[in-house]
Design a protein around this motif. Structure first.
Motif, PDB file in Angstrom:
ATOM      1  N   ASP A  32     -77.996 -38.769  18.001  1.00  0.00           N
ATOM      2  CA  ASP A  32     -78.028 -38.324  16.704  1.00  0.00           C
ATOM      3  C   ASP A  32     -78.015 -37.569  16.545  1.00  0.00           C
ATOM      4  OD1 ASP A  32     -78.801 -39.469  13.783  1.00  0.00           O
ATOM      5  OD2 ASP A  32     -81.544 -39.356  14.995  1.00  0.00           O
ATOM      6  N   THR A  33     -76.402 -37.455  15.734  1.00  0.00           N
ATOM      7  CA  THR A  33     -75.845 -35.865  15.105  1.00  0.00           C
ATOM      8  C   THR A  33     -77.053 -35.605  13.863  1.00  0.00           C
ATOM      9  OG1 THR A  33     -74.307 -36.845  14.168  1.00  0.00           O
ATOM     10  CG2 THR A  33     -74.583 -35.893  16.085  1.00  0.00           C
ATOM     11  N   GLU A  34     -77.322 -36.801  12.723  1.00  0.00           N
ATOM     12  CA  GLU A  34     -77.948 -36.714  11.458  1.00  0.00           C
ATOM     13  C   GLU A  34     -79.325 -36.190  11.773  1.00  0.00           C
ATOM     14  OE1 GLU A  34     -77.673 -39.544   8.507  1.00  0.00           O
ATOM     15  OE2 GLU A  34     -75.758 -40.743   9.170  1.00  0.00           O
ATOM     16  N   SER A  35     -80.095 -36.202  12.793  1.00  0.00           N
ATOM     17  CA  SER A  35     -81.518 -36.070  12.706  1.00  0.00           C
ATOM     18  C   SER A  35     -81.173 -34.670  13.581  1.00  0.00           C
ATOM     19  CB  SER A  35     -82.322 -36.737  13.737  1.00  0.00           C
ATOM     20  OG  SER A  35     -82.455 -38.161  13.253  1.00  0.00           O
ATOM     21  N   LEU A  37     -79.189 -32.393  12.459  1.00  0.00           N
ATOM     22  CA  LEU A  37     -79.017 -31.685  11.402  1.00  0.00           C
ATOM     23  C   LEU A  37     -80.043 -31.267   9.998  1.00  0.00           C
ATOM     24  CD1 LEU A  37     -75.350 -32.651  10.466  1.00  0.00           C
ATOM     25  CD2 LEU A  37     -76.108 -30.271  11.318  1.00  0.00           C
ATOM     26  N   LYS A  38     -80.853 -32.037  10.221  1.00  0.00           N
ATOM     27  CA  LYS A  38     -82.572 -32.364  10.043  1.00  0.00           C
ATOM     28  C   LYS A  38     -83.017 -31.131  10.210  1.00  0.00           C
ATOM     29  CE  LYS A  38     -81.821 -36.296   7.473  1.00  0.00           C
ATOM     30  NZ  LYS A  38     -82.622 -37.992   7.494  1.00  0.00           N
ATOM     31  N   GLU A  39     -82.866 -31.362  11.735  1.00  0.00           N
ATOM     32  CA  GLU A  39     -84.226 -29.636  12.299  1.00  0.00           C
ATOM     33  C   GLU A  39     -82.922 -28.413  12.673  1.00  0.00           C
ATOM     34  OE1 GLU A  39     -86.042 -31.204  15.762  1.00  0.00           O
ATOM     35  OE2 GLU A  39     -86.278 -33.418  14.456  1.00  0.00           O
ATOM     36  N   ASN A  40     -81.979 -28.570  11.583  1.00  0.00           N
ATOM     37  CA  ASN A  40     -81.126 -27.018  12.098  1.00  0.00           C
ATOM     38  C   ASN A  40     -80.643 -26.736  13.268  1.00  0.00           C
ATOM     39  OD1 ASN A  40     -82.044 -26.287   8.853  1.00  0.00           O
ATOM     40  ND2 ASN A  40     -83.865 -25.931   9.840  1.00  0.00           N
ATOM     41  N   CYS A  41     -79.880 -28.105  14.049  1.00  0.00           N
ATOM     42  CA  CYS A  41     -79.353 -27.773  15.509  1.00  0.00           C
ATOM     43  C   CYS A  41     -77.962 -27.219  14.912  1.00  0.00           C
ATOM     44  CB  CYS A  41     -79.709 -29.035  16.200  1.00  0.00           C
ATOM     45  SG  CYS A  41     -80.870 -29.305  16.747  1.00  0.00           S
ATOM     46  N   LYS A  42     -77.653 -25.968  15.226  1.00  0.00           N
ATOM     47  CA  LYS A  42     -76.115 -25.632  14.942  1.00  0.00           C
ATOM     48  C   LYS A  42     -74.931 -26.450  15.904  1.00  0.00           C
ATOM     49  CE  LYS A  42     -77.704 -22.396  13.211  1.00  0.00           C
ATOM     50  NZ  LYS A  42     -78.445 -22.713  11.629  1.00  0.00           N
ATOM     51  N   PHE A  43     -74.201 -27.228  14.951  1.00  0.00           N
ATOM     52  CA  PHE A  43     -72.831 -27.591  15.985  1.00  0.00           C
ATOM     53  C   PHE A  43     -71.602 -26.161  14.455  1.00  0.00           C
ATOM     54  CE2 PHE A  43     -75.838 -30.999  14.617  1.00  0.00           C
ATOM     55  CZ  PHE A  43     -75.050 -32.158  15.884  1.00  0.00           C
ATOM     56  N   TYR A  44     -70.838 -26.684  15.849  1.00  0.00           N
ATOM     57  CA  TYR A  44     -69.354 -26.212  15.890  1.00  0.00           C
ATOM     58  C   TYR A  44     -67.926 -26.829  15.612  1.00  0.00           C
ATOM     59  CZ  TYR A  44     -73.253 -22.875  17.228  1.00  0.00           C
ATOM     60  OH  TYR A  44     -74.004 -22.137  17.303  1.00  0.00           O
ATOM     61  N   LYS A  49     -60.887 -28.943  17.552  1.00  0.00           N
ATOM     62  CA  LYS A  49     -60.759 -30.164  16.526  1.00  0.00           C
ATOM     63  C   LYS A  49     -62.729 -30.696  17.485  1.00  0.00           C
ATOM     64  CE  LYS A  49     -58.486 -28.822  13.356  1.00  0.00           C
ATOM     65  NZ  LYS A  49     -59.124 -27.807  12.839  1.00  0.00           N
ATOM     66  N   VAL A  50     -62.525 -29.990  18.708  1.00  0.00           N
ATOM     67  CA  VAL A  50     -63.605 -30.541  18.977  1.00  0.00           C
ATOM     68  C   VAL A  50     -64.849 -29.932  18.585  1.00  0.00           C
ATOM     69  CG1 VAL A  50     -64.445 -30.772  21.856  1.00  0.00           C
ATOM     70  CG2 VAL A  50     -62.101 -31.049  21.551  1.00  0.00           C
ATOM     71  N   TRP A  51     -65.733 -31.246  18.500  1.00  0.00           N
ATOM     72  CA  TRP A  51     -67.532 -30.531  17.253  1.00  0.00           C
ATOM     73  C   TRP A  51     -68.509 -30.295  19.357  1.00  0.00           C
ATOM     74  CZ3 TRP A  51     -68.851 -29.126  12.695  1.00  0.00           C
ATOM     75  CH2 TRP A  51     -67.719 -29.445  12.437  1.00  0.00           C
ATOM     76  N   LEU A  52     -68.445 -29.209  18.946  1.00  0.00           N
ATOM     77  CA  LEU A  52     -69.494 -28.404  20.306  1.00  0.00           C
ATOM     78  C   LEU A  52     -71.373 -28.261  19.458  1.00  0.00           C
ATOM     79  CD1 LEU A  52     -67.135 -25.066  21.530  1.00  0.00           C
ATOM     80  CD2 LEU A  52     -67.381 -28.333  21.873  1.00  0.00           C
ATOM     81  N   THR A  53     -71.761 -27.893  20.617  1.00  0.00           N
ATOM     82  CA  THR A  53     -73.392 -27.638  20.575  1.00  0.00           C
ATOM     83  C   THR A  53     -74.318 -27.014  21.447  1.00  0.00           C
ATOM     84  OG1 THR A  53     -75.691 -28.504  19.182  1.00  0.00           O
ATOM     85  CG2 THR A  53     -74.587 -30.009  20.776  1.00  0.00           C
ATOM     86  N   ASP A  54     -75.111 -25.986  21.415  1.00  0.00           N
ATOM     87  CA  ASP A  54     -75.516 -25.511  22.510  1.00  0.00           C
ATOM     88  C   ASP A  54     -76.211 -26.833  23.214  1.00  0.00           C
ATOM     89  OD1 ASP A  54     -74.324 -23.089  21.744  1.00  0.00           O
ATOM     90  OD2 ASP A  54     -76.119 -22.611  20.336  1.00  0.00           O
ATOM     91  N   PHE A  55     -77.160 -27.511  22.889  1.00  0.00           N
ATOM     92  CA  PHE A  55     -78.085 -28.108  23.576  1.00  0.00           C
ATOM     93  C   PHE A  55     -78.238 -29.370  22.556  1.00  0.00           C
ATOM     94  CE2 PHE A  55     -82.760 -29.325  24.976  1.00  0.00           C
ATOM     95  CZ  PHE A  55     -82.438 -29.472  25.789  1.00  0.00           C
ATOM     96  N   VAL A  56     -78.393 -30.834  23.007  1.00  0.00           N
ATOM     97  CA  VAL A  56     -78.713 -32.004  23.148  1.00  0.00           C
ATOM     98  C   VAL A  56     -80.091 -32.288  23.719  1.00  0.00           C
ATOM     99  CG1 VAL A  56     -78.569 -34.404  22.640  1.00  0.00           C
ATOM    100  CG2 VAL A  56     -76.292 -32.742  22.946  1.00  0.00           C
TER     101      VAL A  56
END
Length: 63
Positions: A32-35, A37-44, A49-56
């Motif tokens: 649930d990437t929308e949620s 984002l709402k909690e200020n999780c960072k994506f890169y 062109k691969v989406w990355l994040t530090d932790f889910v």
């Protein structure tokens, strides 16, 4: 593994294609990437062109 980020795909087909390059077996989790984002999780967005994040956090994994 030497990965430093969680790698995300925009759709299931892309996830399957990426997963099968590395092994014959895979598990695809819906996030649930929308949620996130709402909690200020960072994506890169990586250069390839691969989406990355530090932790889910587990609360964002859909079952």
């Amino acid at each position: 593994m030497n990965r430093q980020h969680v790698h995300l795909s925009a759709d299931v087909e892309t996830a399957k294609n990426v997963a099968t390059r590395h092994s014959g077996k895979y598990i695809i989790l819906e996030i649930d990437t929308e949620s996130m984002l709402k909690e200020n999780c960072k994506f890169y967005l990586s250069e390839n062109k691969v989406w990355l994040t530090d932790f889910v956090p587990s609360k964002f994994i859909k079952f």
